[in-house]
Design an enzyme around this catalytic site. Structure first.
Site, PDB file in Angstrom:
ATOM      1  N   SER A   1       7.300 -17.187   7.049  1.00  0.00           N
ATOM      2  CA  SER A   1       7.018 -17.535   8.427  1.00  0.00           C
ATOM      3  C   SER A   1       7.501 -16.583   9.285  1.00  0.00           C
ATOM      4  O   SER A   1       7.060 -15.398   9.318  1.00  0.00           O
ATOM      5  CB  SER A   1       7.441 -19.065   8.630  1.00  0.00           C
ATOM      6  OG  SER A   1       6.731 -19.421   9.970  1.00  0.00           O
TER       7      SER A   1
ATOM      8  N   ASP B   1       0.545 -19.797  10.530  1.00  0.00           N
ATOM      9  CA  ASP B   1       0.384 -21.273  10.823  1.00  0.00           C
ATOM     10  C   ASP B   1       0.979 -21.633  12.194  1.00  0.00           C
ATOM     11  O   ASP B   1       0.562 -22.883  12.682  1.00  0.00           O
ATOM     12  CB  ASP B   1       1.372 -22.140   9.685  1.00  0.00           C
ATOM     13  CG  ASP B   1       2.855 -21.647   9.454  1.00  0.00           C
ATOM     14  OD1 ASP B   1       3.368 -20.765  10.387  1.00  0.00           O
ATOM     15  OD2 ASP B   1       3.311 -22.109   8.886  1.00  0.00           O
TER      16      ASP B   1
ATOM     17  N   ASP C   1       1.923 -16.253  14.233  1.00  0.00           N
ATOM     18  CA  ASP C   1       3.078 -15.916  13.617  1.00  0.00           C
ATOM     19  C   ASP C   1       2.676 -15.100  12.089  1.00  0.00           C
ATOM     20  O   ASP C   1       1.424 -15.178  11.836  1.00  0.00           O
ATOM     21  CB  ASP C   1       4.421 -16.952  13.338  1.00  0.00           C
ATOM     22  CG  ASP C   1       3.769 -18.209  12.220  1.00  0.00           C
ATOM     23  OD1 ASP C   1       2.481 -17.977  11.973  1.00  0.00           O
ATOM     24  OD2 ASP C   1       4.574 -18.737  11.875  1.00  0.00           O
TER      25      ASP C   1
ATOM     26  N   ASP D   1       2.419 -15.673   9.027  1.00  0.00           N
ATOM     27  CA  ASP D   1       1.738 -16.322   7.899  1.00  0.00           C
ATOM     28  C   ASP D   1       0.529 -17.283   8.767  1.00  0.00           C
ATOM     29  O   ASP D   1       0.050 -17.835   7.784  1.00  0.00           O
ATOM     30  CB  ASP D   1       2.328 -17.248   7.068  1.00  0.00           C
ATOM     31  CG  ASP D   1       3.093 -18.555   7.462  1.00  0.00           C
ATOM     32  OD1 ASP D   1       3.399 -18.386   8.877  1.00  0.00           O
ATOM     33  OD2 ASP D   1       3.200 -19.416   6.804  1.00  0.00           O
TER      34      ASP D   1
END
Length: 575
Positions: A149, A305, A301, A303
């Site tokens: 993340s 999400d 961010d 990734d």
């Protein structure tokens, strides 16, 4: 330096032929040059937290590497075979822009295939929400995404998803962890069966894009879409693979990408942290928005999400919204759309978490829907969708800049959230309003709630012990009064108790156990203490509120509530 015997036993295991020469050489070097680093690398096994397993990359049981991830995957393979004994097992794997994500994803694919499991592996990095979507789209039994993340560049991680597209939840999580813990590293099957590995990309992309547009579009006129000036940054992450395509296909034509941050890069060279929760991360996007006089700014961010949003305030200046504010704006808009369409009949729900704004409960009540509140992490919202099939899920979020529109994706989804916020902003602009004005009106209608978060970082073994002690102290010496207000209720999710301090009565909390404490004050304020499940931090969440009769009262209310929060922080000695 003295190193405990149990740590040395682990080190010696990693010096056996089950581990490659490069790994063994690195361990030998640490033994002579950096015994402290050796201790940090082996003193515990990496654990699954609120967002799967995350850790620093390197050798050792407390690090992300081919062996710790291989062991996870072997354990998961064994568990899948036991859970679905007569089925051809299928899994899907995605990965983000981080260093080694692609090679680690291939290791994971190899282990699954070596166990006779069919693997769909994305040919390039893709956003986490697409992995959740692909799992159901391809009718898989499980899914993995390699990501840490928004953690620093030296981190990576491993998130496991189940058949419904949501992350692992009880009882599967504990059962799988037990299987993994009982495995020996020598039992990992690393020899791939390449015939079982199929690479996927464009076809799944198209399906995901179409699903996103279907779920997050609400009859915005073509002219309104064209008139919305958007600035977007992927912060060197995966969303660049999809967000521009989603917006283009949805009809948004004035999309301005921050070029310096558009190239995926695991070093995240232009930011201190690739986390849209941090205002500094959107500095370049805000500069571009001022240059172009844009209406709205988005940052995602690595990734994709989490979503950061900035909008123009009443003075025409860009203002960052926090996660609670974007959640409230999006949820209110969705509820209003469902109401206009006549789709609300008392069998719908929205989702939130125990550390997020209580304002979600107010919205649910006003629109005659349920608000289901779970522990931190979207896996609990996804679990609500699975556990209550007779209820329709409208949308839900949490304070840490995550949102989910509908149930096609079962995790926080910045791709869908970007499109939904564009719909809100475009429609508001068309009627002479703005996202900021819409938020202010919500405050007038439902109460002005203000939230604040403090994160205290404590790294390493000593840090973990300090965090543990802080929670012990809060439990053993509970606060009875804060900022002149009596504490009327203490919820302890580790003990599953809610104690009313006025009546001395104790109730049982019907939420899974977690190391969380929440204080409720007599004026409606809420204070939560929680160690992070993914970072070496302890977090304190503050929520205060007051009534405002008119938008003109908001500046005064803001000042009052800010003062209340600072006083609470001072009394708790957290500054």
């Amino acid at each position: 330096m003295h190193i405990e015997k149990n740590i040395l036993d682990k080190v010696n295991e990693w010096l056996t032929p089950s581990f490659d020469k490069e790994t063994q050489d690195q361990i030998v070097e640490m033994m002579t040059t950096s015994p402290k680093n050796l201790e940090e690398s082996f003193y515990k096994n990496l654990e699954f937290g609120t967002g799967g397993m995350r850790g620093i990359m390197g050798v050792g049981t407390n690090r992300i590497n081919k062996y710790t991830l291989g062991k996870n995957t072997q354990g998961l393979s064994d568990y899948l075979k036991k859970s679905f004994p007569d089925e051809q097992l299928k899994v899907v794997i995605a990965y983000d822009c981080r260093h080694n994500s692609d090679t680690l994803a291939k290791v994971v694919a190899d282990v699954f295939s070596a166990n006779g499991i069919k693997v769909y592996l994305f040919s390039e990095m893709r956003p986490t929400p697409e992995l959740s979507f692909a799992l159901k789209y391809l009718n898989c039994h499980a899914g993995i995404v390699l990501t840490a993340s928004h953690n620093p560049p030296e981190y990576n991680g491993y998130k496991v998803y189940w058949q419904d597209g949501g992350q692992l939840v009880p009882p599967q999580d504990e059962e799988i962890i037990q299987v993994i813990e009982n495995l020996k590293y020598s039992e990992i099957k690393f020899d791939a069966n390449d015939s079982l590995i199929e690479y996927i990309d464009i076809a799944v992309d198209k399906a995901f894009i179409n699903s996103t547009i279907e779920n997050a579009s609400f009859n915005t006129s073509a002219k309104a879409k064209e008139n919305l000036k958007i600035v977007y940054t992927s912060l060197h992450g995966t969303s660049i693979k999809l967000v521009p395509n989603v917006l283009a296909n949805a009809g948004y034509t004035d999309v301005n990408i921050v070029a310096e941050q558009a190239v995926p890069d695991g070093n995240f060279p232009t930011v201190k942290s690739p986390n849209p929760e941090e205002p500094e991360a959107l500095t370049m996007a805000l500069a571009l928005s001022d240059k172009l006089n844009a209406d709205i700014v988005f940052g995602t961010d690595p990734d994709s999400d989490r979503l950061g949003v900035a909008v123009r305030n009443n003075e025409g200046k860009m203002q960052l919204l926090n996660g609670n504010q974007t959640m409230v704006v999006m949820t209110h808009y969705l509820l209003e759309q469902w109401k206009k369409s006549g789709k609300i009949n008392g069998k719908q729900f929205i989702g939130s978490t125990i550390v997020s704004t209580p304002m979600m409960l107010e919205l649910a009540s006003a629109y005659n829907v349920e608000c289901k509140v779970g522990l931190t992490g979207f896996k609990w919202i996804a679990k609500f969708i699975k556990d209550f099939p007779d209820l329709q899920f409208i949308g839900g979020g949490e304070e840490s800049f995550g949102y989910m529109v509908g149930d096609a994706v079962r995790d926080k989804d910045a791709v869908g959230a970007v499109l939904l916020m564009c719909e809100i902003a475009a429609q508001a602009k068309e009627k002479g309003s703005s996202v900021y004005e819409e938020l202010q009106q919500i405050y007038v209608d439902y109460g002005f709630y203000k939230e604040h978060l403090i994160s205290i970082t404590k790294k390493g073994i000593e840090g973990a012990n300090e965090i543990k002690q802080m929670m012990v102290d809060l439990r053993e010496n509970p606060l009875s009064e804060i900022n002149g207000q009596r504490v009327i209720m203490v919820e302890d999710y580790q003990n599953s108790t809610a104690k009313n301090l006025l009546t001395n009565e104790t109730e049982t909390l019907n939420i899974p156990k977690s190391d969380v404490l929440i204080y409720y004050l007599e004026d409606g304020s809420k204070i939560c203490a929680r160690p992070s499940g993914t970072e070496p931090k302890i977090k304190f969440y503050f929520s205060v509120n007051t009534k405002v009769m008119d938008i003109s009262e908001i500046p005064y209310a803001e000042e009052l509530l800010s003062s209340n929060i600072q006083q609470i922080i001072k009394e708790m000695q957290l500054n």
